[in-house]
Design a protein around this motif. Structure first.
Motif, PDB file in Angstrom:
ATOM      1  N   GLU A 172      -0.456   0.583  16.718  1.00  8.04           N
ATOM      2  CA  GLU A 172      -0.122   1.574  15.700  1.00  8.04           C
ATOM      3  C   GLU A 172      -0.257   0.998  14.294  1.00  8.04           C
ATOM      4  O   GLU A 172      -0.598   1.707  13.352  1.00  8.04           O
ATOM      5  N   PHE A 173       0.040  -0.300  14.167  1.00  4.63           N
ATOM      6  CA  PHE A 173      -0.031  -0.938  12.844  1.00  4.63           C
ATOM      7  C   PHE A 173      -1.469  -1.325  12.477  1.00  4.63           C
ATOM      8  O   PHE A 173      -1.875  -1.168  11.335  1.00  4.63           O
ATOM      9  N   THR A 231       0.832  -1.196   0.000  1.00  2.50           N
ATOM     10  CA  THR A 231       0.000   0.000   0.000  1.00  2.50           C
ATOM     11  C   THR A 231       0.876   1.259   0.000  1.00  2.50           C
ATOM     12  O   THR A 231       0.438   2.326  -0.421  1.00  2.50           O
ATOM     13  N   THR A 290       0.105   5.093  -1.569  1.00  4.48           N
ATOM     14  CA  THR A 290      -0.138   6.222  -0.672  1.00  4.48           C
ATOM     15  C   THR A 290       1.170   6.525   0.044  1.00  4.48           C
ATOM     16  O   THR A 290       2.220   5.999  -0.310  1.00  4.48           O
ATOM     17  N   TYR A 338       3.405   7.031   3.794  1.00  4.81           N
ATOM     18  CA  TYR A 338       3.519   6.754   5.225  1.00  4.81           C
ATOM     19  C   TYR A 338       4.719   7.517   5.763  1.00  4.81           C
ATOM     20  O   TYR A 338       5.767   7.601   5.096  1.00  4.81           O
ATOM     21  N   GLY A 385      -1.322  -4.394   2.886  1.00 12.01           N
ATOM     22  CA  GLY A 385      -1.150  -3.460   3.993  1.00 12.01           C
ATOM     23  C   GLY A 385      -0.213  -4.090   5.009  1.00 12.01           C
ATOM     24  O   GLY A 385       0.541  -5.008   4.692  1.00 12.01           O
ATOM     25  N   LYS A 425      -4.301  -0.046  13.517  1.00 13.08           N
ATOM     26  CA  LYS A 425      -5.318   1.010  13.508  1.00 13.08           C
ATOM     27  C   LYS A 425      -5.613   1.520  12.104  1.00 13.08           C
ATOM     28  O   LYS A 425      -6.707   2.049  11.849  1.00 13.08           O
ATOM     29  N   SER A 426      -4.665   1.352  11.179  1.00 12.39           N
ATOM     30  CA  SER A 426      -4.888   1.842   9.811  1.00 12.39           C
ATOM     31  C   SER A 426      -5.773   0.908   8.994  1.00 12.39           C
ATOM     32  O   SER A 426      -6.306   1.305   7.963  1.00 12.39           O
ATOM     33  N   ASN A 427      -5.933  -0.331   9.444  1.00 11.40           N
ATOM     34  CA  ASN A 427      -6.777  -1.301   8.744  1.00 11.40           C
ATOM     35  C   ASN A 427      -8.198  -1.206   9.294  1.00 11.40           C
ATOM     36  O   ASN A 427      -8.417  -1.425  10.492  1.00 11.40           O
ATOM     37  N   GLU A 438      -8.095  -0.332   3.777  1.00 10.35           N
ATOM     38  CA  GLU A 438      -7.273   0.826   4.152  1.00 10.35           C
ATOM     39  C   GLU A 438      -7.038   1.755   2.968  1.00 10.35           C
ATOM     40  O   GLU A 438      -7.127   2.981   3.098  1.00 10.35           O
ATOM     41  N   VAL A 439      -6.744   1.183   1.817  1.00 10.21           N
ATOM     42  CA  VAL A 439      -6.519   1.951   0.595  1.00 10.21           C
ATOM     43  C   VAL A 439      -7.459   1.416  -0.455  1.00 10.21           C
ATOM     44  O   VAL A 439      -7.502   0.211  -0.697  1.00 10.21           O
TER      45      VAL A 439
END
Length: 263
Positions: free
Chosen positions: A217-218, A146, A150, A152, A189, A220-222, A259-260
């Motif tokens: 932290e990892f 991903t 996008t 990061y 992802g 939470k984006s999914n 996520e994306v």
């Protein structure tokens, strides 16, 4: 042919096959009937995987450094001698160290670009004569990220490299379309692999946060609130390698729980 063995008689080369996504892809390909060359720099994990999958279905290409054309040529020659020309190429090898941009040295930048992008170029160029000779049904499948679609923070070199892989995928897809070779990418992802384990350990060491806080932290984006499983990425690769995916070309397939959303 055993039911489900849609790749019976095919020869697939998987780079970075020793663990994580690469190992999951190798398992899926062997299950589908392919003979698989397990390529990687370290021989020990490749031998362990080969014992699991069967020594007659796999070939170990140890010392396969994607940044070294001579090592690639040597590994390919040995693989071809056993299984014949490669007709499915999975470019999976990669590295993903992190650093703030202002602390990203030229050496670190060059290393990541060399492994994650130029490595795809090196291996693809070496295998391309096999793929073109095979024609209809030949596949190039690049494991991007991903991060290729996008941005990061703290992984600027990795993002740049993976964006490059997506661009290369699209250019080659057009260049090879009339040769019968399809070129696609899968974009996972955050995935439950040793790379994530190392990243969590680094976060814990640098920040003092707990492993659970670092993991949060990892995930939470999914939108699904979890890491992707390597087997889920492998399933997408297997589909792209299958006969039914002949019209799928130049695509970046996102495996990231929403996520994306690529348009």
């Amino acid at each position: 042919m055993t039911p489900g063995q849609t790749l019976n008689g095919r020869h697939a080369l998987v780079t970075g096959a020793g663990s994580g996504i690469g190992a999951a892809i190798a398992r899926a390909l062997v299950k589908a009937g392919a003979r698989v060359t397990l390529a990687g720099r370290r021989r020990e994990p490749l031998e362990k995987l080969a014992l699991e999958l069967g020594m007659t279905e796999t070939f170990i290409a140890g010392g396969f450094d994607v940044t070294d054309p001579a090592a690639i040529a040597s590994g390919l020659a040995a693989a071809r001698a056993l299984f014949g020309p490669v007709d499915i190429l999975i470019n999976n090898a990669g590295d993903a160290p992190s650093a703030p941009f202002e602390k990203t040295s030229l050496d670190l930048w060059s290393h990541i670009l060399n492994v994650d992008l130029t490595g795809v170029f090196n291996v693809t160029q070496a295998v391309l004569p096999d793929l073109k000779a095979h024609g209809h049904g030949a596949r190039i499948i690049n494991v991007a990220s991903t991060a290729g679609l996008t941005g990061y923070a703290y992984v600027s070199a990795y993002c740049a490299a993976k964006h490059g892989v997506i661009g290369l995928t699209r250019a080659l897809a057009l260049e090879l379309a009339r040769k019968g070779v399809t070129v696609n990418a899968v974009c996972p992802g955050f995935t439950d692999t040793p790379i994530i384990e190392r990243s969590i350990a680094e976060i814990v060491a640098k920040t003092g946060r707990s492993p659970e806080e670092a993991m949060a932290e990892f995930v939470k984006s999914n939108p699904q609130g979890r890491l992707v499983k390597p087997e889920e990425v492998a399933d997408s690769v297997l589909w792209l390698a299958s006969p039914g995916a002949q019209s799928i070309n130049g695509q970046a397939i996102v495996v990231a729980g929403g996520e994306v959303m690529a348009g």
